[in-house]
Design a protein around this motif. Structure first.
Motif, PDB file in Angstrom:
ATOM      1  N   ARG A 462       0.827  -1.205   0.000  1.00 18.29           N
ATOM      2  CA  ARG A 462       0.000   0.000   0.000  1.00 18.29           C
ATOM      3  C   ARG A 462       0.864   1.260   0.000  1.00 18.29           C
ATOM      4  N   ALA A 463       1.947   1.226   0.787  1.00 21.31           N
ATOM      5  CA  ALA A 463       2.842   2.383   0.805  1.00 21.31           C
ATOM      6  C   ALA A 463       3.541   2.561  -0.538  1.00 21.31           C
ATOM      7  N   MET A 466       1.183   4.169  -3.173  1.00 21.72           N
ATOM      8  CA  MET A 466       0.565   5.441  -2.830  1.00 21.72           C
ATOM      9  C   MET A 466       0.977   6.578  -3.763  1.00 21.72           C
ATOM     10  N   PHE A 475      -7.135  10.144  -4.714  1.00 18.75           N
ATOM     11  CA  PHE A 475      -7.377  10.756  -3.406  1.00 18.75           C
ATOM     12  C   PHE A 475      -8.503  11.793  -3.488  1.00 18.75           C
ATOM     13  N   TRP A 499      -8.635   7.892   0.570  1.00 19.80           N
ATOM     14  CA  TRP A 499      -7.984   7.226  -0.569  1.00 19.80           C
ATOM     15  C   TRP A 499      -8.851   6.033  -0.982  1.00 19.80           C
ATOM     16  N   THR A 501      -9.315   2.947  -3.211  1.00 16.67           N
ATOM     17  CA  THR A 501      -8.530   2.020  -4.037  1.00 16.67           C
ATOM     18  C   THR A 501      -9.377   0.814  -4.398  1.00 16.67           C
ATOM     19  N   CYS A 512      -3.657   7.111   5.961  1.00 12.93           N
ATOM     20  CA  CYS A 512      -2.989   7.772   4.831  1.00 12.93           C
ATOM     21  C   CYS A 512      -1.723   8.482   5.280  1.00 12.93           C
ATOM     22  N   LEU A 515       1.002   5.850   6.078  1.00  8.97           N
ATOM     23  CA  LEU A 515       1.568   5.251   4.863  1.00  8.97           C
ATOM     24  C   LEU A 515       2.405   6.262   4.090  1.00  8.97           C
ATOM     25  N   ALA A 516       1.981   7.523   4.118  1.00  5.69           N
ATOM     26  CA  ALA A 516       2.735   8.554   3.405  1.00  5.69           C
ATOM     27  C   ALA A 516       4.136   8.701   3.973  1.00  5.69           C
ATOM     28  N   SER A 519       6.101   5.908   2.387  1.00  6.43           N
ATOM     29  CA  SER A 519       6.247   5.938   0.924  1.00  6.43           C
ATOM     30  C   SER A 519       7.026   7.146   0.425  1.00  6.43           C
TER      31      SER A 519
END
Length: 721
Positions: A462-463, A466, A475, A499, A501, A512, A515-516, A519
């Motif tokens: 997932r990361a 992104m 987004f 987000w 998906t 989010c 994970l941001a 990433s």
């Protein structure tokens, strides 16, 4: 000449009155036509007719003056040869045409001048033809002689050039018998391998092959000698110099053939690539080893891991240790990168020393990360024991001048049987275990938990995707109501990332942000969110629904020196009358040495953008920053709110617990600092009344409805208001 009325009768040569220009042209035309069927004359038809007409005219003049008949006849015959009317039947045709044209009737003796003329033509033709043949023979002989002389000169020049090339080329060349006996070698061969011509008299070329390559090269020579096909060996081969040293070379083999086309000798050309080979070895070493420590790098380590998994017995157990040195940035920042490099080199030597007696490989993955691959056999230290050995070795002081420096390592460990292991999976698992150990603290270690592997891999995936999701517009921003607990009216809305998906479903704000961070799109995501929120505020204002909007940031987003500039650009198209914009930043971001976050709060206040702190616990330093910073709203830490909500669920007795009393005591301290209190995750009216009675002003949570997209915000505000 007798007239046609002569009583004696008989054939008669045409009179001059009948030999006019028209008649001559007709004769020349017939003559040319007849000759064209007998020989090739390299002239146009008209040119041939013109030439023959001149001959007809000359014949007619000769017949009128018989004394010149022989001379004219020879001239006419000669000229026929000169215009190449020399086919096998050309002479007969010419005589017949002239006879038919010049004799009026057959028979009689009046044709003697004509016969004499034709005989002269035949004689002249024969003489000219013999001379032409002789000239052609002489020309051919001279051409053959010139060709032979040229061939001799070319051969001599070719041999001279071959000799010059053979002697001067930097590539070694040897001419050998089919059995390998040397016939001739050039100077470059002698210089390359160190043998003189006299040394080679008792040797064969097979004596120069390195023992490890002799069988392969000898087979190649035998095949070329047998088939007669020239070629280049596909692989580098080793030859033995006169000094006994190895010489790496490329060999090109060709065949010298005899007059019958059979193979007689072999030519071997040697290109010495020893220096190139050594240079390539050096480049290969550099490509597979770390320049600072000399240890294998990640690529080499991976290759060796794959080899071990393939070659070791299936039941052999491998241990993979992924190490990260703790707090190493302090060494670089405090003592300089030169000292940091020295510490890394010594750390590498100490790790190597730990596995001297083991089947193991130590590598540097880059930066401050190392890896150890160990074949775990009887007597090999267990995981816990080896981890302790590593940190004991690293903790011994490294002296730089009078200063002793020590470090420690966080370690991720994965163990696999060779028959069950996969290099890619093991490297990933060790990295996951290392990150888990680092999350706990310094000098920690973690063994990879296979039960958490699917979750870890999903998290990483997932990361990883992104950034693509942000670029392709996956987004959006949703908004939830913030309520004034005192009068139940709308205080504003809070923006939340959304987000959407296909593979992972809907991922919400807090996830989010987390994970941001992994990433690397933390700042890009923040900038997009601020632009989007300001665009929505402007739309609501134009539709007559101005409202305050709060945007929650992560610590990295709040500490970024470019935050104020980003906010200013986002507000450039905002009319400024759509309600206040408030940025909520983590309380931890303004504590300790984080000057950037505190400076951002002051600059945002000057820009007219309000700031709130979330994750507030009421600690002494937090209260101090609350009094010194232009912050007018704080949101209580989620853990504190959850503790109170659990007590409310248990009943009145639980509300007398000391931890609940602690929360009650924090609220007046915050309000004394001049800030309103926001409480999140309010799900029931009971919870809302508790916080309102305690003195808190703003409430967020499911009790006030679900988050909606921007186009539903006006309706949301109307219903709640």
């Amino acid at each position: 000449m007798r007239s046609p009325d002569d009583p004696r009768g008989g054939p008669e040569v045409l009179t001059s009155q009948r030999r006019d220009d028209r008649w001559q042209a007709e004769v020349a035309g017939r003559w040319a036509a007849e000759l064209s069927t007998a020989s090739y004359i390299p002239m146009s038809r008209q040119a041939v007719e013109d030439a023959l007409r001149e001959l007809v005219e000359e014949v007619v003049r000769a017949l009128d003056g018989a004394s010149e008949l022989d001379e004219v006849g020879r001239s006419v015959g000669d000229r026929l040869v000169r215009i190449h009317a020399t086919g096998e039947e050309s002479l007969g045709i010419s005589l017949r045409v002239l006879r038919d044209a010049l004799v009026a009737e057959p028979g009689g003796g009046q044709v003697r001048p004509l016969v004499q003329l034709l005989t002269g033509i035949a004689a002249g033709y024969a003489a000219a033809d013999r001379e032409s043949t002789f000239i052609q023979q002489e020309t051919l002989k001279r051409a053959l002689l010139r060709s032979k002389l040229k061939a001799d000169r070319d051969l001599a020049a070719s041999e001279a050039r071959f000799g010059e090339v053979f002697s001067s080329t930097p590539i070694g060349v040897a001419i050998c018998e089919l059995g390998g006996e040397f016939v001739q070698v050039n100077p470059a061969w002698e210089d390359t391998l160190g043998y003189r011509s006299a040394d080679l008299e008792s040797m064969t070329i097979h004596d120069l092959f390195h023992p490890d390559d002799a069988e392969y090269v000898a087979a190649a020579y035998a095949e070329i000698a047998e088939t007669g096909r020239s070629g280049r060996l596909d692989e580098r081969v080793r030859l033995v110099r006169a000094s006994g040293e190895e010489a790496w070379a490329y060999l090109a083999l060709s065949v010298l053939r005899g007059p019958d086309g059979s193979a007689r000798r072999l030519v071997t050309m040697v290109e010495d690539i020893t220096e190139l080979h050594l240079l390539q070895q050096q480049f290969q070493y550099q490509a597979l080893h770390d320049a600072l420590t000399g240890l294998p790098n990640r690529q080499f380590f991976r290759t060796r891991l794959e080899t071990a998994l393939c070659n070791l017995p299936p039941n052999a157990r491998l241990g993979l240790y992924h190490l990260g040195l703790d707090g190493f940035q302090l060494i670089n920042d405090g003592l300089g990168h030169a000292v940091g490099d020295h510490v890394i080199r010594l750390a590498a030597r100490r790790l190597e020393g730990l596995v001297d007696n083991e089947e193991a490989l130590v590598a540097r993955f880059g930066g401050t990360e190392f890896a150890v691959l160990m074949w775990e056999r009887e007597g090999t230290p267990g995981v816990g024991e080896f981890v302790a050995m590593v940190n004991d070795a690293l903790s011994k002081p490294i002296y730089v001048g009078d200063q002793g420096i020590a470090t420690s390592a966080s370690i991720g460990v994965v163990q696999r049987l060779a028959g069950e292991g996969d290099a890619t999976e093991m490297l990933w698992a060790a990295d996951v275990a290392l990150r888990r150990a680092e999350a706990v603290g310094k000098r920690q270690w973690a063994l990879f938990d296979p039960d958490r592997a699917p979750e870890e891999r999903l998290e990483a995936k997932r990361a990883a995707v992104m950034p693509g999701g942000l670029a392709t517009g996956e987004f959006d921003v949703a908004y939830r109501s913030a309520m004034d607990l005192r009068d139940g009216r709308t205080y504003g809305v809070e923006a939340q990332l959304l987000w959407e998906t296909e593979e992972f479903g809907t991922i919400r704000h807090h996830e989010c942000l987390r994970l941001a961070e992994r990433s690397g799109v933390t700042l890009s995501l923040r900038d997009w969110m601020l632009r989007t929120v300001c665009e929505h505020r402007a739309e609501w204002w134009r539709d007559g629904h101005p409202t305050a909007v709060a945007v929650r940031l992560s610590a990295n987003q709040a500490q970024d020196p470019d935050l104020v500039a980003v906010v200013r650009r986002a507000l450039a198209d905002d009319p400024g009358e759509g309600g206040e914009l408030r940025l909520c930043i983590p309380t931890s971001a303004v504590l300790g040495p984080h000057e950037e976050a505190r400076e951002n709060v002051h600059h945002l206040d000057a820009l007219g953008v309000r700031t709130a702190l979330h994750g507030f616990t009421g600690a002494a330093e937090e209260l101090h920053q609350l009094r010194t910073l232009p912050v007018d709203v704080v949101q209580l830490d989620h853990g504190m709110v959850e503790l109170v909500h659990d007590a409310l669920a248990e009943g009145p007795a639980a509300l007398d617990a000391p931890e609940v009393d602690a929360v009650r005591g924090i609220v007046p301290l915050i309000t004394r600092c001049g800030a309103d209190i926001c409480v999140g995750e309010i799900d029931t009216d009971v919870q809302a009344r508790f916080w309102r009675d305690l003195g808190c002003r703003i409430g967020l949570g499911a009790a006030y409805g679900d988050a909606v997209l921007s186009f539903d915000v006006p309706d949301l505000l109307s219903k709640i208001s």
